[in-house]
Scaffold this active site. Structure first.
Site, PDB file in Angstrom:
ATOM      1  N   TRP A 119     -31.244 -26.020  11.479  1.00  0.00           N
ATOM      2  CA  TRP A 119     -31.318 -27.309  12.501  1.00  0.00           C
ATOM      3  C   TRP A 119     -30.656 -28.546  12.268  1.00  0.00           C
ATOM      4  CZ3 TRP A 119     -35.415 -23.862  11.767  1.00  0.00           C
ATOM      5  CH2 TRP A 119     -35.891 -23.183  13.004  1.00  0.00           C
TER       6      TRP A 119
ATOM      7  N   HIS B  98     -48.066 -20.199  12.425  1.00  0.00           N
ATOM      8  CA  HIS B  98     -48.140 -18.803  12.933  1.00  0.00           C
ATOM      9  C   HIS B  98     -49.552 -18.184  13.042  1.00  0.00           C
ATOM     10  CE1 HIS B  98     -43.922 -17.238  13.786  1.00  0.00           C
ATOM     11  NE2 HIS B  98     -44.061 -18.454  14.329  1.00  0.00           N
TER      12      HIS B  98
ATOM     13  N   ARG C 147     -44.543 -22.932   8.392  1.00  0.00           N
ATOM     14  CA  ARG C 147     -44.292 -21.782   9.349  1.00  0.00           C
ATOM     15  C   ARG C 147     -45.473 -20.936   9.474  1.00  0.00           C
ATOM     16  NH1 ARG C 147     -40.579 -17.119  11.225  1.00  0.00           N
ATOM     17  NH2 ARG C 147     -40.638 -17.566  13.667  1.00  0.00           N
TER      18      ARG C 147
HETATM   19 FE1  DDH Z   1     -40.548 -22.311  14.753  1.00  0.00          FE
HETATM   20  N1  DDH Z   1     -38.991 -20.722  14.569  1.00  0.00           N
HETATM   21  N2  DDH Z   1     -40.627 -21.976  16.705  1.00  0.00           N
HETATM   22  N3  DDH Z   1     -42.006 -23.642  14.955  1.00  0.00           N
HETATM   23  N4  DDH Z   1     -40.252 -22.682  12.769  1.00  0.00           N
HETATM   24  C1  DDH Z   1     -38.349 -20.401  13.340  1.00  0.00           C
HETATM   25  C2  DDH Z   1     -38.545 -21.189  12.308  1.00  0.00           C
HETATM   26  C3  DDH Z   1     -39.623 -22.047  11.918  1.00  0.00           C
HETATM   27  C4  DDH Z   1     -39.977 -20.979  17.311  1.00  0.00           C
HETATM   28  C5  DDH Z   1     -38.973 -20.135  16.788  1.00  0.00           C
HETATM   29  C6  DDH Z   1     -38.553 -19.926  15.431  1.00  0.00           C
HETATM   30  C7  DDH Z   1     -42.748 -23.957  15.908  1.00  0.00           C
HETATM   31  C8  DDH Z   1     -42.336 -23.473  17.428  1.00  0.00           C
HETATM   32  C9  DDH Z   1     -41.452 -22.651  17.600  1.00  0.00           C
HETATM   33  C10 DDH Z   1     -41.073 -23.616  11.781  1.00  0.00           C
HETATM   34  C11 DDH Z   1     -42.219 -24.563  12.550  1.00  0.00           C
HETATM   35  C12 DDH Z   1     -42.578 -24.475  13.889  1.00  0.00           C
HETATM   36  C13 DDH Z   1     -37.596 -19.403  13.624  1.00  0.00           C
HETATM   37  C14 DDH Z   1     -36.685 -18.649  12.599  1.00  0.00           C
HETATM   38  C15 DDH Z   1     -37.750 -19.098  15.179  1.00  0.00           C
HETATM   39  C16 DDH Z   1     -36.873 -17.959  15.905  1.00  0.00           C
HETATM   40  C17 DDH Z   1     -37.539 -17.806  11.659  1.00  0.00           C
HETATM   41  C18 DDH Z   1     -36.617 -16.966  10.675  1.00  0.00           C
HETATM   42  O1  DDH Z   1     -35.659 -16.443  11.198  1.00  0.00           O
HETATM   43  O2  DDH Z   1     -37.078 -17.146   9.612  1.00  0.00           O
HETATM   44  C19 DDH Z   1     -40.196 -21.000  18.654  1.00  0.00           C
HETATM   45  C20 DDH Z   1     -39.655 -20.025  19.854  1.00  0.00           C
HETATM   46  C21 DDH Z   1     -40.916 -21.959  18.876  1.00  0.00           C
HETATM   47  C22 DDH Z   1     -41.756 -22.537  20.318  1.00  0.00           C
HETATM   48  O3  DDH Z   1     -42.791 -22.871  20.070  1.00  0.00           O
HETATM   49  C23 DDH Z   1     -41.029 -22.586  21.459  1.00  0.00           C
HETATM   50  C24 DDH Z   1     -43.750 -24.819  15.813  1.00  0.00           C
HETATM   51  C25 DDH Z   1     -44.685 -25.387  16.995  1.00  0.00           C
HETATM   52  C26 DDH Z   1     -43.518 -25.031  14.338  1.00  0.00           C
HETATM   53  C27 DDH Z   1     -44.736 -25.983  13.584  1.00  0.00           C
HETATM   54  O4  DDH Z   1     -44.678 -25.749  12.361  1.00  0.00           O
HETATM   55  C28 DDH Z   1     -45.323 -26.908  14.168  1.00  0.00           C
HETATM   56  C29 DDH Z   1     -40.526 -23.730  10.500  1.00  0.00           C
HETATM   57  C30 DDH Z   1     -41.211 -24.859   9.531  1.00  0.00           C
HETATM   58  C31 DDH Z   1     -39.655 -22.939  10.524  1.00  0.00           C
HETATM   59  C32 DDH Z   1     -38.340 -22.469   9.412  1.00  0.00           C
HETATM   60  C33 DDH Z   1     -38.927 -21.462   8.606  1.00  0.00           C
HETATM   61  C34 DDH Z   1     -37.863 -21.137   7.258  1.00  0.00           C
HETATM   62  O5  DDH Z   1     -38.455 -20.162   6.738  1.00  0.00           O
HETATM   63  O6  DDH Z   1     -37.292 -22.080   6.991  1.00  0.00           O
END
Ligand code: DDH
Length: 293
Positions: free
Chosen positions: A191, A49, A45
């Protein structure tokens, strides 16, 4: 038109395989993080970001090149809640290798390493990002809003130069990893069942679970299933839009195809805004398992 960032001089692939191994070893050792999910998902993540601030039409595009995630201004972006854990995980590895690696290189290599060590696809990676000063830190608020619909998701990724639905749907498949945390994002739950394995489970669950729209403790709407899984509104958008849904079905049925598209798309994501010389070799690192064989 933008001035694409130019990568700086490089060390050997073997130097970076060593750093990869340090990250992978620490991932194995500190496996108790987040109730034994481990640091893999949060490392993926933070890499995403750091990349998601890129905007193609800016004179100096943000994204991973400048390593600006190291500044409080970016780490304290409300969208980045929880990512300090990932940053602190990487810090001692940065300190040990700072002559060879920039923050942008380390944060992206961390994501690549985490995906591969969690049994995901190989992700091509190249070095050469260079830390830029504080004044190059992008403003907050460039990461996506989870409460929105398919049109928003498609437009958001168009803004990051992902024009093909296939890339967009594949990138969101990373939500097979980790979980949402109420205190970070105002959403709660995983998920799926295998939160530290990189699989196509996200797509299967989207299609096969029984989803119900609920309002959570923070007052946000999320989709919950009887098995205790969740989907964000932007995740559910992938089956509410017919074009997205066809791709969800393809990825649910063919994990190798998902891996192939994800690998290309994630590699593009972490290199957005960087202009590598054409002859620059792409590196694939070995997993710890492969080196132990
Ligand atoms: Fe995500 N993400 N993400 N995400 N994401 C969250 C957690 C994780 C969105 C929202 C959230 C991507 C795209 C989107 C990962 C990878 C990727 C969380 C929760 C939210 C909210 C965070 C928390 O509460 O700790 C949204 C909206 C989008 C969107 O694009 C519409 C993408 C592209 C990726 C990627 O890696 C390619 C991962 C991994 C997590 C889990 C993190 C954790 O600590 O566990």
């Amino acid at each position: 038109s933008s001035e694409l960032a130019k990568p700086v001089d490089i060390f050997d692939k073997t130097d970076y395989q060593k750093i990869y191994n340090q990250i992978a070893t620490k991932l194995r050792e500190e496996d108790e993080y987040d109730n034994y999910i481990g640091y893999g998902p949060v490392l993926v993540r933070i890499a995403w970001h750091a990349s998601g601030t890129f905007r193609p039409h800016e004179k100096i595009p943000a994204g991973t090149y400048g390593g600006t995630m190291r500044f409080d201004k970016e780490l304290d972006d409300p969208s980045n809640m929880g990512l300090r854990n990932a940053f602190n995980f990487l810090k001692p590895i940065y300190d040990e290798n700072k002559d060879k690696i920039s923050h942008g290189d380390l944060i992206t290599l961390g994501g690549v390493c985490a995906i591969q060590e969690m049994q995901g696809p190989k992700i091509p990676w190249r070095s050469g990002r260079k830390d830029l000063p504080f004044d190059k830190t992008p403003e907050n608020g460039r990461l996506p809003d989870a409460s929105r619909d398919a049109t928003y998701v498609r437009n958001y990724y168009h803004g990051l130069n992902f024009l093909d639905d296939k890339e967009i749907v594949a990138l969101l498949g990373a939500h097979c990893l980790g979980k949402t945390h109420l205190k970070n994002s105002g959403y709660e739950g995983p998920w799926g069942a295998a939160s530290n394995m990189f699989t196509n489970e996200f797509f299967k669950n989207l299609l096969n679970e029984k989803w119900e729209l609920k309002t959570n403790e923070a007052g946000n709407k999320q989709w919950d299933s009887p098995k205790g899984y969740m989907m964000l509104p932007t995740d559910m958008a992938l089956v509410q839009d017919n074009k997205f849904k066809k791709l969800v079905e393809q990825f649910a049925n063919d994990e190798q195809y998902f891996f192939k598209v994800f690998s290309k798309s994630f590699s593009k994501l972490i290199e957005n805004g960087i202009e590598f010389p054409e002859n620059r070799k792409v590196w694939l690192f070995k997993t710890l398992d492969e080196q132990e064989e």
